[in-house]
Design a protein around this motif. Structure first.
Motif, PDB file in Angstrom:
ATOM      1  N   ASP A   1      -8.104   8.035   5.267  1.00 15.94           N
ATOM      2  CA  ASP A   1      -7.681   9.036   4.287  1.00 15.94           C
ATOM      3  C   ASP A   1      -6.177   9.250   4.353  1.00 15.94           C
ATOM      4  OD1 ASP A   1     -10.073   9.465   3.192  1.00 15.94           O
ATOM      5  OD2 ASP A   1     -10.522  11.351   4.219  1.00 15.94           O
ATOM      6  N   LYS A   2      -5.690   9.314   5.591  1.00 18.38           N
ATOM      7  CA  LYS A   2      -4.267   9.552   5.755  1.00 18.38           C
ATOM      8  C   LYS A   2      -3.474   8.373   5.183  1.00 18.38           C
ATOM      9  CE  LYS A   2      -0.757  10.717   9.207  1.00 18.38           C
ATOM     10  NZ  LYS A   2       0.174   9.810   8.540  1.00 18.38           N
ATOM     11  N   LYS A   3      -3.988   7.169   5.476  1.00 16.39           N
ATOM     12  CA  LYS A   3      -3.328   5.964   4.989  1.00 16.39           C
ATOM     13  C   LYS A   3      -3.287   5.960   3.469  1.00 16.39           C
ATOM     14  CE  LYS A   3      -2.858   1.568   7.237  1.00 16.39           C
ATOM     15  NZ  LYS A   3      -3.572   0.693   8.158  1.00 16.39           N
ATOM     16  N   ASN A   4      -4.455   6.235   2.861  1.00 19.15           N
ATOM     17  CA  ASN A   4      -4.520   6.284   1.400  1.00 19.15           C
ATOM     18  C   ASN A   4      -3.558   7.327   0.863  1.00 19.15           C
ATOM     19  OD1 ASN A   4      -6.346   4.283   1.050  1.00 19.15           O
ATOM     20  ND2 ASN A   4      -8.133   5.637   1.065  1.00 19.15           N
ATOM     21  N   HIS A   5      -3.524   8.447   1.571  1.00 20.51           N
ATOM     22  CA  HIS A   5      -2.649   9.514   1.137  1.00 20.51           C
ATOM     23  C   HIS A   5      -1.188   9.083   1.187  1.00 20.51           C
ATOM     24  CE1 HIS A   5      -0.304  13.246   1.510  1.00 20.51           C
ATOM     25  NE2 HIS A   5      -1.105  13.616   0.541  1.00 20.51           N
ATOM     26  N   ASP A   6      -0.818   8.420   2.300  1.00 25.42           N
ATOM     27  CA  ASP A   6       0.559   7.945   2.442  1.00 25.42           C
ATOM     28  C   ASP A   6       0.906   6.947   1.349  1.00 25.42           C
ATOM     29  OD1 ASP A   6       0.836   9.488   4.620  1.00 25.42           O
ATOM     30  OD2 ASP A   6       0.733   7.868   6.096  1.00 25.42           O
ATOM     31  N   THR A   7      -0.052   6.046   1.065  1.00 28.45           N
ATOM     32  CA  THR A   7       0.194   5.021   0.048  1.00 28.45           C
ATOM     33  C   THR A   7       0.396   5.682  -1.310  1.00 28.45           C
ATOM     34  OG1 THR A   7      -1.283   3.626   1.301  1.00 28.45           O
ATOM     35  CG2 THR A   7      -0.655   2.836  -0.859  1.00 28.45           C
ATOM     36  N   LEU A   8      -0.465   6.653  -1.589  1.00 29.87           N
ATOM     37  CA  LEU A   8      -0.381   7.362  -2.859  1.00 29.87           C
ATOM     38  C   LEU A   8       0.956   8.076  -2.959  1.00 29.87           C
ATOM     39  CD1 LEU A   8      -2.588   7.607  -5.037  1.00 29.87           C
ATOM     40  CD2 LEU A   8      -2.915   9.954  -4.275  1.00 29.87           C
ATOM     41  N   ASP A   9       1.318   8.684  -1.840  1.00 29.95           N
ATOM     42  CA  ASP A   9       2.559   9.405  -1.764  1.00 29.95           C
ATOM     43  C   ASP A   9       3.735   8.481  -2.066  1.00 29.95           C
ATOM     44  OD1 ASP A   9       3.312  12.040  -1.176  1.00 29.95           O
ATOM     45  OD2 ASP A   9       4.412  11.254   0.559  1.00 29.95           O
ATOM     46  N   MET A  10       3.693   7.304  -1.481  1.00 32.63           N
ATOM     47  CA  MET A  10       4.760   6.323  -1.650  1.00 32.63           C
ATOM     48  C   MET A  10       4.816   5.867  -3.107  1.00 32.63           C
ATOM     49  SD  MET A  10       7.101   5.130   0.130  1.00 32.63           S
ATOM     50  CE  MET A  10       8.065   3.643   0.318  1.00 32.63           C
ATOM     51  N   GLN A  11       3.633   5.732  -3.721  1.00 33.36           N
ATOM     52  CA  GLN A  11       3.592   5.332  -5.127  1.00 33.36           C
ATOM     53  C   GLN A  11       4.316   6.373  -5.992  1.00 33.36           C
ATOM     54  OE1 GLN A  11      -0.383   5.065  -6.619  1.00 33.36           O
ATOM     55  NE2 GLN A  11       0.088   3.320  -7.928  1.00 33.36           N
ATOM     56  N   THR A  12       4.008   7.636  -5.721  1.00 36.71           N
ATOM     57  CA  THR A  12       4.656   8.732  -6.457  1.00 36.71           C
ATOM     58  C   THR A  12       6.163   8.707  -6.222  1.00 36.71           C
ATOM     59  OG1 THR A  12       2.672   9.982  -5.955  1.00 36.71           O
ATOM     60  CG2 THR A  12       4.514  11.204  -6.886  1.00 36.71           C
ATOM     61  N   GLN A  13       6.535   8.490  -4.974  1.00 37.75           N
ATOM     62  CA  GLN A  13       7.968   8.479  -4.647  1.00 37.75           C
ATOM     63  C   GLN A  13       8.711   7.340  -5.324  1.00 37.75           C
ATOM     64  OE1 GLN A  13       9.272   8.953  -0.556  1.00 37.75           O
ATOM     65  NE2 GLN A  13       7.275   9.763  -0.026  1.00 37.75           N
ATOM     66  N   LEU A  14       8.043   6.160  -5.364  1.00 36.25           N
ATOM     67  CA  LEU A  14       8.696   4.996  -5.973  1.00 36.25           C
ATOM     68  C   LEU A  14       8.826   5.187  -7.485  1.00 36.25           C
ATOM     69  CD1 LEU A  14       7.027   2.135  -3.892  1.00 36.25           C
ATOM     70  CD2 LEU A  14       9.434   2.813  -3.852  1.00 36.25           C
ATOM     71  N   LYS A  15       7.788   5.795  -8.089  1.00 39.00           N
ATOM     72  CA  LYS A  15       7.852   6.084  -9.525  1.00 39.00           C
ATOM     73  C   LYS A  15       9.030   7.000  -9.799  1.00 39.00           C
ATOM     74  CE  LYS A  15       3.209   5.603 -11.401  1.00 39.00           C
ATOM     75  NZ  LYS A  15       1.919   6.142 -10.960  1.00 39.00           N
ATOM     76  N   SER A  16       9.136   8.046  -8.992  1.00 40.37           N
ATOM     77  CA  SER A  16      10.202   9.007  -9.206  1.00 40.37           C
ATOM     78  C   SER A  16      11.573   8.368  -8.946  1.00 40.37           C
ATOM     79  CB  SER A  16       9.929  10.244  -8.343  1.00 40.37           C
ATOM     80  OG  SER A  16      11.048  10.604  -7.612  1.00 40.37           O
ATOM     81  N   ALA A  17      11.630   7.448  -7.976  1.00 41.33           N
ATOM     82  CA  ALA A  17      12.894   6.757  -7.697  1.00 41.33           C
ATOM     83  C   ALA A  17      13.332   5.917  -8.901  1.00 41.33           C
ATOM     84  CB  ALA A  17      12.744   5.874  -6.459  1.00 41.33           C
ATOM     85  N   LEU A  18      12.356   5.276  -9.546  1.00 36.67           N
ATOM     86  CA  LEU A  18      12.671   4.490 -10.754  1.00 36.67           C
ATOM     87  C   LEU A  18      13.191   5.411 -11.858  1.00 36.67           C
ATOM     88  CD1 LEU A  18       9.959   1.796 -11.672  1.00 36.67           C
ATOM     89  CD2 LEU A  18      12.432   1.475 -11.470  1.00 36.67           C
ATOM     90  N   ASP A  19      12.475   6.520 -12.068  1.00 37.34           N
ATOM     91  CA  ASP A  19      12.871   7.480 -13.107  1.00 37.34           C
ATOM     92  C   ASP A  19      14.273   8.008 -12.855  1.00 37.34           C
ATOM     93  OD1 ASP A  19      10.494   7.243 -14.377  1.00 37.34           O
ATOM     94  OD2 ASP A  19       9.593   9.067 -13.528  1.00 37.34           O
ATOM     95  N   LYS A  20      14.552   8.304 -11.602  1.00 33.96           N
ATOM     96  CA  LYS A  20      15.845   8.896 -11.256  1.00 33.96           C
ATOM     97  C   LYS A  20      16.948   7.857 -11.055  1.00 33.96           C
ATOM     98  CE  LYS A  20      14.042  11.657  -7.970  1.00 33.96           C
ATOM     99  NZ  LYS A  20      13.911  12.647  -6.906  1.00 33.96           N
TER     100      LYS A  20
END
Ligand code: C2E
Ligand code: CA
Ligand code: CA
Ligand code: CA
Length: 278
Positions: free
Chosen positions: A17-36
């Motif tokens: 669960d933690k791993k999935n959460h981290d991966t999801l988190d990273m996905q959100t962060q990378l999306k936001s990095a692209l946007d920004k």
């Protein structure tokens, strides 16, 4: 024992669960990095020796993630995870946009060189790179970009016939194909003849020992094989003058590494390229 097993299961599932959460988190962060617009392509010069003079003939684009507070992350921190969470596709498309923009900037400064981008097997697998590149070529028909894609031997893990088909189509648009990290993967020599390659990049691990006395080293043999197959060679991770001299002696076509320069941001690269013209 059953209890313990159950606990262990609970423990593992928490971990997952933690791993999935981290991966999801990273996905959100990378999306936001692209946007920004927090990603940057840096350029590392590729140098040839012509009439005893060094000439910049190309550059490899290497991605960096610079956050708003000024932290810079190198690709090992986010490219592998972007390959597993799918973000490599939009990031890879951004890289193609960006390399066209950079090519324009360089040409405005009279710097007309070959530009290489790194491409993940995932981008070839789902045709996204092919479509993106076609799109960019159609929309920028007058811009004669001299583009090379660097692929790794990991494309051999996918459907090889499909990979060859996509690569052939990319090549038919006038794009060069370079096999990165050569010698570290699982390619057999027969694959080398099947892939529509133009360049082989000799991995840094071979270059590291190349100029040392009394060591067996395959660099000269790799260059000889490449010549037989009509492929150009690029040495990566060139750090010393001894390596430079030996590589030139063995007729390696292009040299890249800290001996010449690190990957530079665009203003620094332009300054370096202009200083080399004198
Ligand atoms: P690579 O394609 O093998 O890139 C060469 C790496 O070696 C780069 O690290 C570069 O900065 C470093 N390097 C260059 N010259 C020297 C040298 O003389 N000495 C030493 N010690 N290192 C040198 P970087 O930029 O951290 O990139 C690491 C890897 O991340 C790349 O390995 C490539 O596989 C991947 N990567 C980088 N940019 C991209 C990208 O835009 N897209 C994709 N898909 N992968 C990328
Ligand atoms: Ca590369
Ligand atoms: Ca490489
Ligand atoms: Ca390497």
């Amino acid at each position: 024992a059953k209890e313990a097993g159950k606990n262990r299961y609970a423990f593992f599932s928490e971990e997952i669960d933690k791993k999935n959460h981290d991966t999801l988190d990273m996905q959100t962060q990378l999306k936001s990095a692209l946007d920004k617009k927090e990603f940057r392509l840096y350029l590392q010069p590729q140098v040839s020796s012509q009439d005893g003079k060094y000439v910049i003939t190309g550059a490899e684009a290497l991605i960096r993630w610079r956050t708003l507070d000024g932290k810079i992350y190198t690709p090992d921190k986010f490219i592998p995870v972007s390959e597993s969470n799918g973000m490599i596709i939009p990031i890879g498309n951004w890289i193609v946009d960006e390399i066209f923009r950079i090519d324009k900037l360089l040409k405005e400064q009279d710097i007309d060189i070959k530009l290489s981008i790194n491409v993940s097997s995932k981008q070839l697998e789902d045709n996204s790179l092919l479509y993106k590149i076609k799109d960019m070529y159609q929309n920028n028909a007058l811009q004669r970009i001299n583009l090379v894609i660097e692929i790794t031997e990991s494309i051999l893990l996918q459907d090889i016939d499909k990979a060859i088909e996509v690569l052939n189509e990319i090549k038919s648009m006038g794009i060069g194909i370079s096999l990165d990290d050569f010698g570290t993967g699982f390619s057999s020599l027969s694959y080398l003849t099947r892939l529509p390659l133009d360049y082989i990049k000799i991995d840094k691990s071979f270059i590291d020992d190349f100029a040392k006395p009394n060591t067996t080293n395959l660099t000269a043999n790799i260059i000889a094989i490449a010549k037989t197959l009509n492929l150009k060679t690029v040495a990566e991770g060139v750090e010393t003058l001894e390596q430079v001299n030996k590589l030139i002696e063995e007729k390696c076509d292009q040299l890249q590494g800290y001996y010449f320069n690190r990957p530079l941001d665009i203003p620094d690269f332009i300054e370096y390229a202009n200083s080399m013209k004198q």
